[in-house]
Motif scaffolding. Sequence first.
Motif, PDB file in Angstrom:
ATOM      1  N   PRO A 116      25.451 -38.553 -13.561  1.00 53.87           N
ATOM      2  CA  PRO A 116      24.382 -39.946 -13.461  1.00 53.87           C
ATOM      3  C   PRO A 116      23.025 -39.658 -14.178  1.00 53.87           C
ATOM      4  O   PRO A 116      22.342 -40.768 -14.530  1.00 53.87           O
ATOM      5  N   THR A 117      22.402 -38.652 -14.219  1.00 55.10           N
ATOM      6  CA  THR A 117      21.087 -38.368 -14.448  1.00 55.10           C
ATOM      7  C   THR A 117      21.192 -36.888 -15.361  1.00 55.10           C
ATOM      8  O   THR A 117      21.976 -36.043 -15.338  1.00 55.10           O
ATOM      9  N   VAL A 118      20.071 -36.823 -16.381  1.00 49.90           N
ATOM     10  CA  VAL A 118      19.849 -35.843 -16.942  1.00 49.90           C
ATOM     11  C   VAL A 118      19.347 -34.530 -16.162  1.00 49.90           C
ATOM     12  O   VAL A 118      19.780 -33.276 -16.452  1.00 49.90           O
ATOM     13  N   ALA A 119      18.750 -34.683 -15.181  1.00 45.26           N
ATOM     14  CA  ALA A 119      18.751 -33.681 -14.205  1.00 45.26           C
ATOM     15  C   ALA A 119      19.718 -32.984 -13.527  1.00 45.26           C
ATOM     16  O   ALA A 119      19.997 -31.861 -13.430  1.00 45.26           O
ATOM     17  N   GLU A 120      20.981 -33.958 -13.361  1.00 41.83           N
ATOM     18  CA  GLU A 120      22.179 -33.388 -12.894  1.00 41.83           C
ATOM     19  C   GLU A 120      22.770 -32.826 -13.963  1.00 41.83           C
ATOM     20  O   GLU A 120      23.691 -31.615 -13.669  1.00 41.83           O
ATOM     21  N   LEU A 121      22.691 -33.150 -15.230  1.00 43.57           N
ATOM     22  CA  LEU A 121      23.286 -32.389 -16.295  1.00 43.57           C
ATOM     23  C   LEU A 121      22.781 -31.053 -16.556  1.00 43.57           C
ATOM     24  O   LEU A 121      23.454 -29.893 -16.658  1.00 43.57           O
ATOM     25  N   HIS A 122      21.485 -30.988 -16.355  1.00 46.04           N
ATOM     26  CA  HIS A 122      20.708 -29.765 -16.508  1.00 46.04           C
ATOM     27  C   HIS A 122      21.203 -28.987 -15.263  1.00 46.04           C
ATOM     28  O   HIS A 122      21.381 -27.463 -15.680  1.00 46.04           O
ATOM     29  N   ALA A 123      21.167 -29.337 -14.325  1.00 47.26           N
ATOM     30  CA  ALA A 123      21.592 -28.509 -13.211  1.00 47.26           C
ATOM     31  C   ALA A 123      23.029 -27.847 -13.315  1.00 47.26           C
ATOM     32  O   ALA A 123      23.373 -26.539 -13.131  1.00 47.26           O
ATOM     33  N   HIS A 124      23.727 -28.625 -13.710  1.00 47.89           N
ATOM     34  CA  HIS A 124      25.324 -28.110 -14.051  1.00 47.89           C
ATOM     35  C   HIS A 124      25.175 -27.075 -14.930  1.00 47.89           C
ATOM     36  O   HIS A 124      25.869 -25.998 -14.900  1.00 47.89           O
ATOM     37  N   LEU A 125      24.305 -27.193 -16.068  1.00 49.04           N
ATOM     38  CA  LEU A 125      24.476 -26.235 -17.234  1.00 49.04           C
ATOM     39  C   LEU A 125      24.006 -24.953 -16.783  1.00 49.04           C
ATOM     40  O   LEU A 125      24.503 -24.109 -17.183  1.00 49.04           O
ATOM     41  N   ALA A 126      22.810 -25.145 -15.923  1.00 45.53           N
ATOM     42  CA  ALA A 126      22.195 -23.826 -15.378  1.00 45.53           C
ATOM     43  C   ALA A 126      23.068 -23.068 -14.848  1.00 45.53           C
ATOM     44  O   ALA A 126      22.929 -21.836 -14.716  1.00 45.53           O
ATOM     45  N   GLU A 127      24.058 -23.732 -13.816  1.00 41.83           N
ATOM     46  CA  GLU A 127      25.210 -22.995 -12.887  1.00 41.83           C
ATOM     47  C   GLU A 127      26.009 -22.021 -13.978  1.00 41.83           C
ATOM     48  O   GLU A 127      26.480 -21.203 -13.271  1.00 41.83           O
ATOM     49  N   CYS A 154      23.970 -26.404 -25.074  1.00 42.14           N
ATOM     50  CA  CYS A 154      24.351 -27.911 -25.026  1.00 42.14           C
ATOM     51  C   CYS A 154      23.230 -28.605 -25.896  1.00 42.14           C
ATOM     52  O   CYS A 154      22.210 -28.530 -25.665  1.00 42.14           O
ATOM     53  N   PHE A 155      23.921 -29.362 -26.666  1.00 42.33           N
ATOM     54  CA  PHE A 155      22.792 -30.213 -27.711  1.00 42.33           C
ATOM     55  C   PHE A 155      22.887 -31.778 -26.971  1.00 42.33           C
ATOM     56  O   PHE A 155      23.841 -32.198 -26.624  1.00 42.33           O
ATOM     57  N   LEU A 156      21.640 -32.358 -26.745  1.00 41.31           N
ATOM     58  CA  LEU A 156      21.525 -33.692 -26.181  1.00 41.31           C
ATOM     59  C   LEU A 156      20.866 -34.462 -26.857  1.00 41.31           C
ATOM     60  O   LEU A 156      19.890 -34.128 -27.764  1.00 41.31           O
ATOM     61  N   PHE A 157      21.465 -35.481 -26.937  1.00 40.23           N
ATOM     62  CA  PHE A 157      21.125 -36.747 -28.106  1.00 40.23           C
ATOM     63  C   PHE A 157      20.833 -37.999 -27.177  1.00 40.23           C
ATOM     64  O   PHE A 157      21.613 -38.487 -26.210  1.00 40.23           O
ATOM     65  N   GLY A 158      19.847 -38.582 -27.670  1.00 45.76           N
ATOM     66  CA  GLY A 158      19.293 -39.808 -27.094  1.00 45.76           C
ATOM     67  C   GLY A 158      20.056 -41.147 -27.707  1.00 45.76           C
ATOM     68  O   GLY A 158      20.774 -40.669 -28.519  1.00 45.76           O
ATOM     69  N   GLY A 163      15.419 -42.636 -29.075  1.00 43.88           N
ATOM     70  CA  GLY A 163      15.795 -41.337 -28.868  1.00 43.88           C
ATOM     71  C   GLY A 163      15.512 -40.619 -27.472  1.00 43.88           C
ATOM     72  O   GLY A 163      16.207 -41.666 -26.575  1.00 43.88           O
ATOM     73  N   LEU A 164      15.444 -39.497 -27.297  1.00 48.41           N
ATOM     74  CA  LEU A 164      15.476 -39.161 -26.068  1.00 48.41           C
ATOM     75  C   LEU A 164      14.733 -39.740 -24.989  1.00 48.41           C
ATOM     76  O   LEU A 164      13.520 -40.142 -25.172  1.00 48.41           O
ATOM     77  N   SER A 165      14.791 -39.964 -23.575  1.00 49.74           N
ATOM     78  CA  SER A 165      14.424 -40.698 -22.888  1.00 49.74           C
ATOM     79  C   SER A 165      13.074 -39.659 -22.265  1.00 49.74           C
ATOM     80  O   SER A 165      13.391 -38.181 -22.582  1.00 49.74           O
ATOM     81  N   GLU A 166      12.270 -40.065 -21.488  1.00 52.35           N
ATOM     82  CA  GLU A 166      11.196 -39.199 -20.954  1.00 52.35           C
ATOM     83  C   GLU A 166      11.670 -38.189 -20.047  1.00 52.35           C
ATOM     84  O   GLU A 166      11.319 -37.040 -20.162  1.00 52.35           O
ATOM     85  N   ALA A 171      13.838 -32.481 -19.048  1.00 52.69           N
ATOM     86  CA  ALA A 171      14.931 -31.568 -18.397  1.00 52.69           C
ATOM     87  C   ALA A 171      15.200 -30.460 -19.660  1.00 52.69           C
ATOM     88  O   ALA A 171      15.661 -29.548 -19.251  1.00 52.69           O
ATOM     89  N   CYS A 172      14.794 -30.698 -21.070  1.00 51.00           N
ATOM     90  CA  CYS A 172      15.321 -30.036 -21.970  1.00 51.00           C
ATOM     91  C   CYS A 172      14.550 -28.559 -21.992  1.00 51.00           C
ATOM     92  O   CYS A 172      13.297 -28.575 -21.587  1.00 51.00           O
ATOM     93  N   ASP A 173      15.260 -27.634 -22.325  1.00 49.73           N
ATOM     94  CA  ASP A 173      14.726 -26.184 -22.281  1.00 49.73           C
ATOM     95  C   ASP A 173      13.996 -25.925 -23.577  1.00 49.73           C
ATOM     96  O   ASP A 173      13.514 -24.997 -23.757  1.00 49.73           O
ATOM     97  N   GLY A 174      14.321 -26.827 -24.568  1.00 51.64           N
ATOM     98  CA  GLY A 174      13.487 -26.855 -25.910  1.00 51.64           C
ATOM     99  C   GLY A 174      14.110 -28.219 -26.605  1.00 51.64           C
ATOM    100  O   GLY A 174      15.205 -28.578 -26.092  1.00 51.64           O
ATOM    101  N   THR A 175      13.334 -28.433 -27.749  1.00 49.55           N
ATOM    102  CA  THR A 175      13.924 -29.563 -28.638  1.00 49.55           C
ATOM    103  C   THR A 175      13.873 -28.816 -30.141  1.00 49.55           C
ATOM    104  O   THR A 175      13.233 -27.949 -30.340  1.00 49.55           O
TER     105      THR A 175
END
Length: 215
Positions: A116-127, A154-158, A163-166, A171-175
């Motif tokens: 549902p959110t980028v934060a949840e994506l980031h949490a899943h990937l961190a696990e 994981c590559f994230l595209f907006g 482009g990418l949302s705020e 949430a990104c570890d880098g761009t």
Amino acid sequence: MPHGPPEVGVGPWEGPRPSGPGSEVYDEELLATGDRRNVVDRYRYWSMDAIVADLDTRRHGFHVAIENWQHDFNIGTIVRSANAFLAAEVHIVGNRRWNRRGAMVTDRYQHVRHHPTVAELHAHLAEIGVPLLGIDNLPGSAHLETMDLPERVCFLFGQEGPGLSEAAREACDGTFSIAQFGSTRSINASAAAAIAMHSWVRQHADLGGDEAWRG
């Protein structure tokens, strides 16, 4: 037809049906009626489950994520490229429904997960120990052409245009950005995704065998 064969794929299986060890991969209906799917020749007459199982033994270490706030038509094309380059998973962030037309049915062979959110994506990937790298031509972004990509990433595209949302940027570890030399501010999102995936393939995939060059 002047531009290629009249039909894609193969007709009904000729001769005795496959039997013995390994024959369980074949689909009886496809053997009887032919296989016109958009799959490489190795998988002709294979069931969909058998194809996915075989792909799962060889999937690469990169994931692809796409923000889906505007029902972007590029998402299907990105899924198709992710299948071609054998991504571990595709992640859809935002709206669960997405435009599948550009996927050309490849989503049946590619693992697709919704967040549902980028934060949840980031949490899943961190696990699972996978860093999240966004693509956007932002100040301070690393240059894709000269950076060493992580083997697990994981590559994230907006969305096309903004482009990418705020939230995604936070949430990104880098761009990273892709080198451009013309007048346009940005390139198509699905084209950028394909470039990023191919850059990973050039650095990390096994290009020594026939597996990499089949069509």
